[in-house]
Design an enzyme around this catalytic site. Structure first.
Site, PDB file in Angstrom:
ATOM      1  N   SER A  88      -2.635  -3.079   4.795  1.00 17.96           N
ATOM      2  CA  SER A  88      -1.734  -2.001   4.391  1.00 17.96           C
ATOM      3  C   SER A  88      -2.454  -1.026   3.470  1.00 17.96           C
ATOM      4  O   SER A  88      -3.333  -1.431   2.687  1.00 17.96           O
ATOM      5  CB  SER A  88      -0.552  -2.625   3.647  1.00 17.96           C
TER       6      SER A  88
ATOM      7  N   ASP B 147       6.229   3.505  -7.150  1.00 20.83           N
ATOM      8  CA  ASP B 147       5.953   4.523  -6.127  1.00 20.83           C
ATOM      9  C   ASP B 147       4.850   5.478  -6.590  1.00 20.83           C
ATOM     10  O   ASP B 147       4.806   5.849  -7.760  1.00 20.83           O
ATOM     11  CB  ASP B 147       7.215   5.349  -5.833  1.00 20.83           C
TER      12      ASP B 147
ATOM     13  N   PHE C 143       0.191 -10.622  12.534  1.00 25.50           N
ATOM     14  CA  PHE C 143       1.252  -9.818  11.913  1.00 25.50           C
ATOM     15  C   PHE C 143       2.119 -10.634  10.958  1.00 25.50           C
ATOM     16  O   PHE C 143       2.713 -10.080  10.043  1.00 25.50           O
ATOM     17  CB  PHE C 143       2.223  -9.277  12.981  1.00 25.50           C
TER      18      PHE C 143
ATOM     19  N   TYR D 176       2.686  -8.425  -3.328  1.00 24.96           N
ATOM     20  CA  TYR D 176       2.564  -8.232  -1.873  1.00 24.96           C
ATOM     21  C   TYR D 176       1.231  -7.570  -1.543  1.00 24.96           C
ATOM     22  O   TYR D 176       0.480  -8.021  -0.678  1.00 24.96           O
ATOM     23  CB  TYR D 176       3.735  -7.378  -1.354  1.00 24.96           C
TER      24      TYR D 176
ATOM     25  N   LEU E  46      12.299   4.301   3.950  1.00 21.96           N
ATOM     26  CA  LEU E  46      13.014   5.569   4.112  1.00 21.96           C
ATOM     27  C   LEU E  46      13.635   5.757   5.504  1.00 21.96           C
ATOM     28  O   LEU E  46      14.827   6.057   5.619  1.00 21.96           O
ATOM     29  CB  LEU E  46      12.050   6.731   3.816  1.00 21.96           C
TER      30      LEU E  46
ATOM     31  N   LYS F  53      -2.411  -8.885   0.578  1.00 23.98           N
ATOM     32  CA  LYS F  53      -3.178  -8.181   1.625  1.00 23.98           C
ATOM     33  C   LYS F  53      -4.641  -8.060   1.206  1.00 23.98           C
ATOM     34  O   LYS F  53      -5.556  -8.278   2.001  1.00 23.98           O
ATOM     35  CB  LYS F  53      -2.586  -6.790   1.878  1.00 23.98           C
TER      36      LYS F  53
END
Ligand code: NAD
Ligand code: UFG
Length: 337
Positions: free
Chosen positions: A124, A294, A80, A148, A199, A152
């Protein structure tokens, strides 16, 4: 089975730690508390009424890892630890590559030297990038849009190559959608150090009075109500997916990428309404500009997880909001109080 958790005191690590302990698995939680608190591990200890091994240190340091591997001799690692803020990764890409990519290479090297063959990796949904079709299945092209996300993607590829070179090794790359909620007890949960980027913690902190109002990033997307749509996965379901994945890795060879989501999208406005119902508090909000990077909609194709891991999400939006509120209202200032 003995399982090493790097980042075991973090949000997802601590809930997985709890799940593994409840299943009777022997665990060691390694963490340097760079984004978590030692209090987390004390609370997991209390919740399970059991003691488990811990090690405070940086997982990137070979001497730290060697000591842990010699002492604990793990059969598997759930990895993690790492940095996870998309915005920060645009400003400090090298820090992200060093922490996430170089760190993971050191970890694999240490596993190899100590004969540890199994890894479950925190990947992710961000590895998919802009949707070419929905839902995202595991064969969707990979095109992450920020450093980021690329860490991954690169780590996934490195793990694939490592596994290909080792016939008895096994890896499960879990591609999380949006992890949210908290343990039923309300004793552990998500506790961002700064103003939340995500959020649910933002809404929770508005509800508890720590923040004034939510900014909704755009209401002109092509979705039911114009606000962004995401696949929110309850943390307890996510923890159960790790338990299933580590058992799968232990019993199989090869490398599999697996989505962890519910298969259903929830919009920002739907989330606000559900949280208001769960908390009995009003969530003041304003409509703001779209947030750069987004996407409009993101949700998972989930049949591979069911097929390989015999896992599906069991919790719904009501559970998510109820447990998030239970955690936040019991711990208005998070772990530091
Ligand atoms: P988190 O920050 O709460 O947990 C990470 C833990 O790792 C923290 O306890 C931190 O102190 C520890 N850590 C960081 N660097 C370390 C180092 N060098 N040595 C030892 N410990 C170190 O994050 P999280 O939300 O629990 O995420 C866990 C993993 O899941 C991360 O790899 C993240 O990228 C990935 N992920 C998270 C999400 C999400 O929305 N939370 C979504 C997809 C993927
Ligand atoms: N949003 C707001 N206001 C806020 C925060 C978020 O309107 O204050 C909106 C976003 O625009 C988006 C939705 O709420 O439509 C969800 O945003 P989050 O920041 O909670 O989650 P993301 O989908 O952007 O990203 C998360 C993690 C990433 C991970 C990704 C996919 O932060 O690390 O899920 O797993 F890569």
């Amino acid at each position: 089975m003995r399982v090493l958790l790097t980042g075991g005191a973090g949000y997802i690590g601590s809930h997985t730690l709890l799940k593994l302990l409840q299943d009777g698995i022997d665990v060691l939680a390694l963490d340097n508390f760079s984004n978590s608190s030692p209090e987390v591990l004390r609370r997991v200890q209390k919740l399970t009424n059991s003691s488990f091994a811990t090690h405070v240190g940086d997982y990137r340091a070979p001497d730290v890892l060697d000591e842990v591997f010699e002492k604990f001799r793990p059969d598997a690692v759930i990895h993690f630890a790492g940095l996870k803020a998309v915005g920060e990764s645009n400003e400090k890409p090298l820090t992200y590559y060093a922490q996430n990519v170089s760190g993971s290479i050191n970890l694999l090297d240490c596993m190899q030297r100590h004969g540890c063959q199994n890894i479950v990796f925190s990947s992710s949904a961000t590895v998919y990038g802009e949707a070419q079709y929905l839902p995202y299945d595991e064969d969707h092209p990979l095109n992450p849009t920020n450093p980021y996300g690329r860490t991954k993607y690169f780590i996934e590829e490195i793990i694939r190559d490592w596994i290909a070179s080792r016939p008895h090794a096994s890896a499960v790359l879990l591609r999380y959608f949006n992890p949210v909620g908290a343990d039923e007890s309300g004793n552990i949960g998500e506790d961002p150090r700064a103003i939340p980027n995500n959020l649910l913690p933002y809404i929770s902190q508005v509800a508890v009075g720590r923040l004034k109002e939510l900014s909704i990033f755009g209401n002109n997307y092509e979705t039911r109500d114009g606000t962004g749509e995401r696949d929110y996965i309850h943390i307890d379901d996510l923890a159960a997916a790790h338990l299933a994945a580590v058992k799968y890795a232990h019993e199989n060879h090869g490398c599999e990428a697996i989505n962890v989501g519910t298969g259903t999208g929830i919009t920002v406005l739907e989330m606000v309404k559900a949280f208001e119902e769960a908390s009995g508090r009003e969530i003041p909000f304003k409509i703001a500009e779209r947030r750069q990077g987004d996407v409009a909609r993101s949700f998972a194709e989930v049949s591979k997880a069911q097929r390989l891991l015999d896992w599906t999400a069991k919790r719904d939006l009501t559970d998510i909001c109820r447990t998030a509120w239970n955690w936040q209202s019991k711990n208005p200032s998070g772990f530091e109080h």
